[in-house]
Write an enzyme that holds these catalytic residues in place. Structure first.
Site, PDB file in Angstrom:
ATOM      1  N   ASP A 186       0.823  29.812   1.846  1.00  0.00           N
ATOM      2  CA  ASP A 186       1.250  31.083   2.450  1.00  0.00           C
ATOM      3  C   ASP A 186       1.746  32.060   1.380  1.00  0.00           C
ATOM      4  O   ASP A 186       1.710  31.763   0.179  1.00  0.00           O
ATOM      5  CB  ASP A 186       2.335  30.769   3.507  1.00  0.00           C
ATOM      6  CG  ASP A 186       2.292  31.694   4.706  1.00  0.00           C
ATOM      7  OD1 ASP A 186       1.773  32.809   4.580  1.00  0.00           O
ATOM      8  OD2 ASP A 186       2.808  31.296   5.771  1.00  0.00           O
ATOM      9  N   ASP A 241      -0.926  37.676  11.208  1.00  0.00           N
ATOM     10  CA  ASP A 241      -0.941  36.548  12.150  1.00  0.00           C
ATOM     11  C   ASP A 241      -1.526  36.922  13.510  1.00  0.00           C
ATOM     12  O   ASP A 241      -1.259  37.996  14.041  1.00  0.00           O
ATOM     13  CB  ASP A 241       0.489  36.051  12.381  1.00  0.00           C
ATOM     14  CG  ASP A 241       1.036  35.318  11.172  1.00  0.00           C
ATOM     15  OD1 ASP A 241       0.379  35.333  10.114  1.00  0.00           O
ATOM     16  OD2 ASP A 241       2.129  34.738  11.295  1.00  0.00           O
TER      17      ASP A 241
HETATM   18  C1  GLA Z   1       2.977  32.979   8.129  1.00  0.00           C
HETATM   19  C2  GLA Z   1       1.551  32.517   8.325  1.00  0.00           C
HETATM   20  C3  GLA Z   1       1.447  31.803   9.658  1.00  0.00           C
HETATM   21  C4  GLA Z   1       2.419  30.625   9.687  1.00  0.00           C
HETATM   22  C5  GLA Z   1       3.838  31.107   9.405  1.00  0.00           C
HETATM   23  C6  GLA Z   1       4.811  29.975   9.217  1.00  0.00           C
HETATM   24  O1  GLA Z   1       3.320  33.931   9.086  1.00  0.00           O
HETATM   25  O2  GLA Z   1       0.658  33.590   8.255  1.00  0.00           O
HETATM   26  O3  GLA Z   1       0.132  31.360   9.881  1.00  0.00           O
HETATM   27  O4  GLA Z   1       2.032  29.687   8.732  1.00  0.00           O
HETATM   28  O5  GLA Z   1       3.880  31.909   8.238  1.00  0.00           O
HETATM   29  O6  GLA Z   1       6.105  30.439   8.971  1.00  0.00           O
END
Ligand code: GLA
Length: 684
Positions: A186, A241
């Site tokens: 990430d 997301d």
């Molecule tokens: C980010 C990523 C998500 C998830 C969250 C976890 O937002 O893009 O897919 O992994 O972190 O905290």
């Protein structure tokens, strides 16, 4: 993603990701036209992908599996028994056989602090036996195991678990020792260090372990990873997301569609994990989600807790004909052939020379979508076999590909120029001029048309139109034909009377067509016909939030009357407040949003005081637009959290429908709580 503190035990106040959501619902998403180059025409079959490197061989087709994030976030149910339960279900419910392979952990598996040696420590409450034990269990089922961390000093959860920046080699070593086969890396808390540099260091650290580990680059499309991440990993997130809502899923889909040229065996655009089964969309929408992820050759990571998922989720996720589109060895991402008024045609070249074709209806009404075998890139032929991958049935066509697709639905076909086409019954194009706006008590004339698209005749054709309880539907011309020749049409007029007292909203009628196959069996196909029922507004000036809308869609949670959006259930927002001023009337929405009201040609002006709700804090920027039928009648331009409410006035004279649109102003939908404060309409 969430913009307000989450109401879950372990996490509060998730940070924003500054998501890039390129394919916005610009102008409500509809009425925008784009013409992309047709998929390469007349490519001789079969096509072959070029030879792969070791690096690419780790994911010659898009990775398939499970990740807990979309269903659990950091809630307590994310633990060893969940992960084992998913592995069990992969085997028991045929998901492993269908190709799902990876069982992956997301954020919140570790303790917030490293140990005295700088090593990561699994959370003993969630994983009392450690991570290796879970990995071993997953492996014992013939599956693979994945884990998560961030290319920053901490992960993305606001609790802040340790990230790998500066610890790449020892973290990678730990992962390899545990038996990790897949790492999602990430982007949070990256301290401004160059992305390419951060993701390269972890690539080198993974390589140094000597263990083959699929490397999933999750920097949300911020640094155009499609241009460089293929040298480092096998998949790269292209957007912010996903959430379990139609507008989130469809806007991410559109952003990802534009990146088709970058996908290839061993390197995939990742529009984020699946939401199928999580409950925020209808099954029609989930089938669209799964169809479009497959035609985009996207990684298929199930994001629902299969232990409690509805049966419909299993049916969607295990459709092996759709999975075969995703997993096709040629490894092409489907390309947009045409897109107009919410009618999308996407074509994916397949290794056997056929084309997967998606007819995707972005609009909130049933629409007929048409293309041709030539436009989707197939060679010239006398006839084609067209397989419907959700109905699992074959028809023949001489070149037209058409279907009436329900609101938010997708018809997914596999079309090929083969010798057997004439053995299949002809495809029937079943359509009607739906979309009419009417009122309770009125009678509308609707004409249906059934056209034989095939190179063979259709026999004993008969058509029926049915509606909801209480609707009177009477045919005014022939409803059957002894035979339809290739190209022939059976047209039927119908009088449709909407029962008195019907409330505002879209209603679908069903057109059903039967014809007899050569074998003697009856074949049935149906098509939805949308009728929009409006209720006249009161004469004089009134608050629009007191009327029922024709349709409403929102980025997060439902559209709220006289309150702001709280992001989940109805009524969970607060008072509408912009720049310190509170308003008792209006609509609370979340970008991207579209709300339609029936005006019936009787109104003159819509006014509002528009702005970002104060609950967004120091974030959020949107554009408000008022559309009168197909014309943009007013727009605020970009409005941010720092602005006071902006006065908006739109001339809607003569329009049947007014559409109130809020876009994310081009910078992603984070924190975009938008208020149509003091929203008023004046009617005769
Ligand atoms: C980010 C990523 C998500 C998830 C969250 C976890 O937002 O893009 O897919 O992994 O972190 O905290």
């Amino acid at each position: 993603m969430r913009h307000l503190p989450m109401r879950v035990p372990r996490v509060t106040g998730r940070r924003a990701l500054g998501a890039i959501t390129a394919g916005l619902l610009a102008a409500g998403g509809l009425g925008v036209s784009a013409q992309a180059a047709p998929a390469a025409a007349r490519t001789p079959a079969p096509a072959q992908a070029p030879a792969a490197s070791d690096h690419e061989r780790l994911a010659l087709t898009p990775p398939m599996g499970f990740n807990n994030w979309n269903s659990t976030h950091c809630r307590d149910e994310f633990d060893e028994s969940m992960v084992k339960g998913i592995a069990d279900l992969f085997v028991e419910r045929g998901l492993k056989d269908a190709g799902y392979e990876y069982v992956n952990l997301d954020d919140c598996w570790a303790l917030p602090e490293r140990d005295a040696d700088g090593l990561l420590v699994p959370d003993p409450e969630r994983f009392p036996n450690g991570i290796k034990a879970v990995a071993d269990y997953v492996h014992s089922k013939g599956l693979k195991f994945g884990i998560y961390t961030s290319a920053g000093t901490k992960t993305c959860s606001s609790i802040g678990f340790p990230g790998a920046l500066g610890h790449e080699y020892s973290d990678a070593r730990q992962f390899a020792d545990w038996g990790v086969d897949y790492l999602k890396y990430d982007n949070c808390n990256n301290q401004g260090v160059d992305a390419k540099q951060r993701y390269t260091t972890m690539r080198d650290a993974l390589a140094a372990t000597g263990r083959p580990i699929v490397y999933s680059i999750c920097e949300w499309g911020q640094n155009k990873p499609w241009e460089w991440a293929g040298d480092l990993g096998q998949l790269w997130r292209t957007t912010g997301d996903i959430s379990d809502s139609w507008s989130s899923m469809s806007s991410i889909m559109k952003a990802n569609l534009a990146l088709a040229p970058y996908a290839r065996p061993g390197g995939w655009n990742d529009p984020d994990m699946l939401e199928v089964g999580n409950g925020g969309m209808t099954d029609t929408e989930y089938r669209t989600h799964f169809s479009m992820w497959s035609i985009m050759a996207a990684p298929l990571l199930i994001g629902t807790d299969l232990r409690t998922a509805p049966e419909s989720a299993f049916e969607i996720l295990t459709n092996d004909e759709v999975i075969a589109v995703d997993q096709d060895p040629l490894g092409k991402q489907g390309e947009v052939v045409s897109s107009r008024d919410g009618r999308w045609v996407v074509s994916k070249e397949m290794a056997d020379g056929s084309r997967a074709v998606a007819l995707f209806n972005e609009s909130s009404r049933a629409q007929r979508i048409e293309t041709t075998t030539k436009a989707v890139g197939l060679p010239k032929a006398r006839g084609y076999t067209m397989r419907d991958l959700w109905k699992h049935s074959d028809t023949n066509t001489t070149g037209t590909i058409a279907a009436t697709v329900p609101a938010h639905g997708t018809v997914l076909l596999r079309v090929e120029a083969d010798r057997k086409w004439a053995q299949h019954p002809p495809a029937l194009d079943v359509a009607a001029d739906g979309g009419a706006v009417t009122e309770a008590g009125r009678t509308e004339r609707i004409t249906s048309e059934v056209t034989d698209l095939g190179g063979t005749a259709a026999h004993s054709v008969r058509v029926a139109l049915t509606g909801p309880e209480g609707w009177r539907i009477t045919p005014r011309s022939a409803t059957s034909a002894r035979a339809l020749k290739p190209g022939g049409t059976l047209a039927t007029d119908w009088d449709v009377t909407v029962p008195a007292g019907t409330s505002a909203g879209d209603r679908d009628l069903t057109l059903t067509v039967e014809h007899r196959a050569r074998s003697g069996t009856w074949l049935t196909s149906t098509a939805p016909v949308t009728v929009r029922v409006g209720v006249p507004l009161p004469a004089g000036e009134s608050a629009l939030s007191d009327a029922d809308p024709l349709s409403a869609s929102n980025g997060w949670g439902p559209v709220e009357r006289d309150r702001s959006v709280g992001e989940s259930g109805a009524g969970d927002g607060g008072p509408i407040t912009i720049g310190g001023a509170t308003f008792s009337k209006g609509l609370g929405v979340h970008a991207p949003s579209s709300v339609e009201y029936y005006l019936g040609g009787a109104c003159t002006t819509v006014t509002a005081r528009a702005g970002v709700d104060d609950e967004s804090g120091d974030r959020g920027s949107v554009v408000f637009e008022v559309w009168a039928d197909g014309t943009r009648a007013a727009s605020t331009g970009t409005v941010t959290h720092a602005d006071a409410a902006r006065a908006l006035s739109a001339d809607v004279s003569g329009a049947d429908v007014v559409r109130l649109v809020v876009t994310d102003a081009g910078d992603g939908m984070d924190y975009d709580h938008a208020d149509w404060a003091d929203l008023r309409v004046t009617c005769a």
